[in-house]
Design an enzyme around this catalytic site. Sequence first.
Site, PDB file in Angstrom:
ATOM      1  N   GLY A 140       0.817  -1.204   0.000  1.00  0.00           N
ATOM      2  CA  GLY A 140       0.000   0.000   0.000  1.00  0.00           C
ATOM      3  C   GLY A 140       0.850   1.253   0.000  1.00  0.00           C
ATOM      4  O   GLY A 140       0.553   2.228  -0.711  1.00  0.00           O
ATOM      5  N   ARG A 147      -5.239   1.459   9.766  1.00  0.00           N
ATOM      6  CA  ARG A 147      -6.251   1.229  10.796  1.00  0.00           C
ATOM      7  C   ARG A 147      -5.929   1.981  12.093  1.00  0.00           C
ATOM      8  O   ARG A 147      -6.826   2.387  12.827  1.00  0.00           O
ATOM      9  CB  ARG A 147      -6.347  -0.272  11.072  1.00  0.00           C
ATOM     10  CG  ARG A 147      -7.473  -0.676  12.007  1.00  0.00           C
ATOM     11  CD  ARG A 147      -7.318  -2.136  12.421  1.00  0.00           C
ATOM     12  NE  ARG A 147      -7.410  -3.054  11.296  1.00  0.00           N
ATOM     13  CZ  ARG A 147      -8.523  -3.682  10.934  1.00  0.00           C
ATOM     14  NH1 ARG A 147      -9.651  -3.454  11.593  1.00  0.00           N
ATOM     15  NH2 ARG A 147      -8.525  -4.529   9.922  1.00  0.00           N
ATOM     16  N   HIS A 148      -4.654   2.174  12.386  1.00  0.00           N
ATOM     17  CA  HIS A 148      -4.241   2.697  13.684  1.00  0.00           C
ATOM     18  C   HIS A 148      -3.756   4.144  13.586  1.00  0.00           C
ATOM     19  O   HIS A 148      -2.888   4.475  12.769  1.00  0.00           O
ATOM     20  CB  HIS A 148      -3.142   1.818  14.276  1.00  0.00           C
ATOM     21  CG  HIS A 148      -3.554   0.388  14.421  1.00  0.00           C
ATOM     22  ND1 HIS A 148      -4.497  -0.029  15.321  1.00  0.00           N
ATOM     23  CD2 HIS A 148      -3.146  -0.725  13.741  1.00  0.00           C
ATOM     24  CE1 HIS A 148      -4.659  -1.338  15.216  1.00  0.00           C
ATOM     25  NE2 HIS A 148      -3.850  -1.782  14.266  1.00  0.00           N
ATOM     26  N   LYS A 193      -0.443 -18.559  -7.050  1.00  0.00           N
ATOM     27  CA  LYS A 193       1.021 -18.450  -6.976  1.00  0.00           C
ATOM     28  C   LYS A 193       1.492 -18.295  -5.538  1.00  0.00           C
ATOM     29  O   LYS A 193       2.626 -18.681  -5.211  1.00  0.00           O
ATOM     30  CB  LYS A 193       1.528 -17.304  -7.847  1.00  0.00           C
ATOM     31  CG  LYS A 193       1.203 -15.905  -7.347  1.00  0.00           C
ATOM     32  CD  LYS A 193       2.257 -15.319  -6.418  1.00  0.00           C
ATOM     33  CE  LYS A 193       1.750 -14.040  -5.786  1.00  0.00           C
ATOM     34  NZ  LYS A 193       2.735 -13.425  -4.865  1.00  0.00           N
TER      35      LYS A 193
END
Length: 333
Positions: free
Chosen positions: A13, A32-33, A188
């Site tokens: 990301g 998220r934090h 994969k």
Amino acid sequence: MTKVNVIGAGAFGTALAITAKKAGNDVLLWTRHRDHADAINSEKGNSKYLDNVSLTPGVEATSELARAGNANILLLAVPAQHVREILAQLKPWLAPETVLVMCAKGIEQDSGLLMSEVMAEIAPTNPIAILSGPNFAREIALGLPTATTLACRDREIGEDIVKAIGLPAFRPYLTDDVIGAQVGGAVKNVLAIACGVVSGGKLGENARAALITRGMAEILRLGEKLGARAETLMGLSGLGDVVLSCSSPASRNFSLGAALGQGDILGEILQQRIAVTEGVYTASAICRLAEKFNIEMPICFAVNEILNGGVAVSNAVEELLARPFRDERLAGF
């Protein structure tokens, strides 16, 4: 200026946020934090997941979904098993025209659904696309040459995504085969664990080459049943990703397999990692699909037995080697 926000501040990301900003977009990186967002903003980097790499100036991190959901394009880079939860939390903040680009590679463990199917369940009105290819995060972040598949059924939307995030060193190749772009990346991960086992167990390069080749046969069998095109599976999101992940210790799945091949215990390996190893969770879902469609996928089954069936690595290898000899024409792709 296009707003291209990234959901998930892991290594991949973060690399995508760096790339999207280099391409001239307005970029927010969601984690998220709050303390993680604060750390990223203060250090202008993400030392937790991608050390010694600086963010492109102008990338901002946030822990507020309301801000992150306000975008023209959302790159979803959370682990596959968390996509449903995070997307459901994002849904109230999504405009119907926001394009959702899946960047995770996996199959939902409980349901056996592809990520596109999960997306369609949670956000049925939003256009969707898949980004998948031989893409190590650090190399993308450093601006090293990278090619990837961008799959979107709506060509005009797909072209808009390519224009928004494409760079001379980050080259998305457009296709409408959304299924094919997902099957290769999911399988994969499991094959890379198998190749890691071969490396860690010192079984030789011949064995790894055989696993890659026969693993491609498994990808193509499953892809055919799910409606993928062989040309996609032999492209960047299939063969390209297999070659990369099955050949390098930089692959989380390969390195986990190598540790298993050396005799380490799965639970202890996972405890030492902060990043998710997708193949561990996708293996069982792939095997259930194989059973559903009556497809031979012996390598994936062997990996699943090691991960989830309590079978020793040596025994799983012996089972594979004890399989009957086959005519290559009949055992082919």
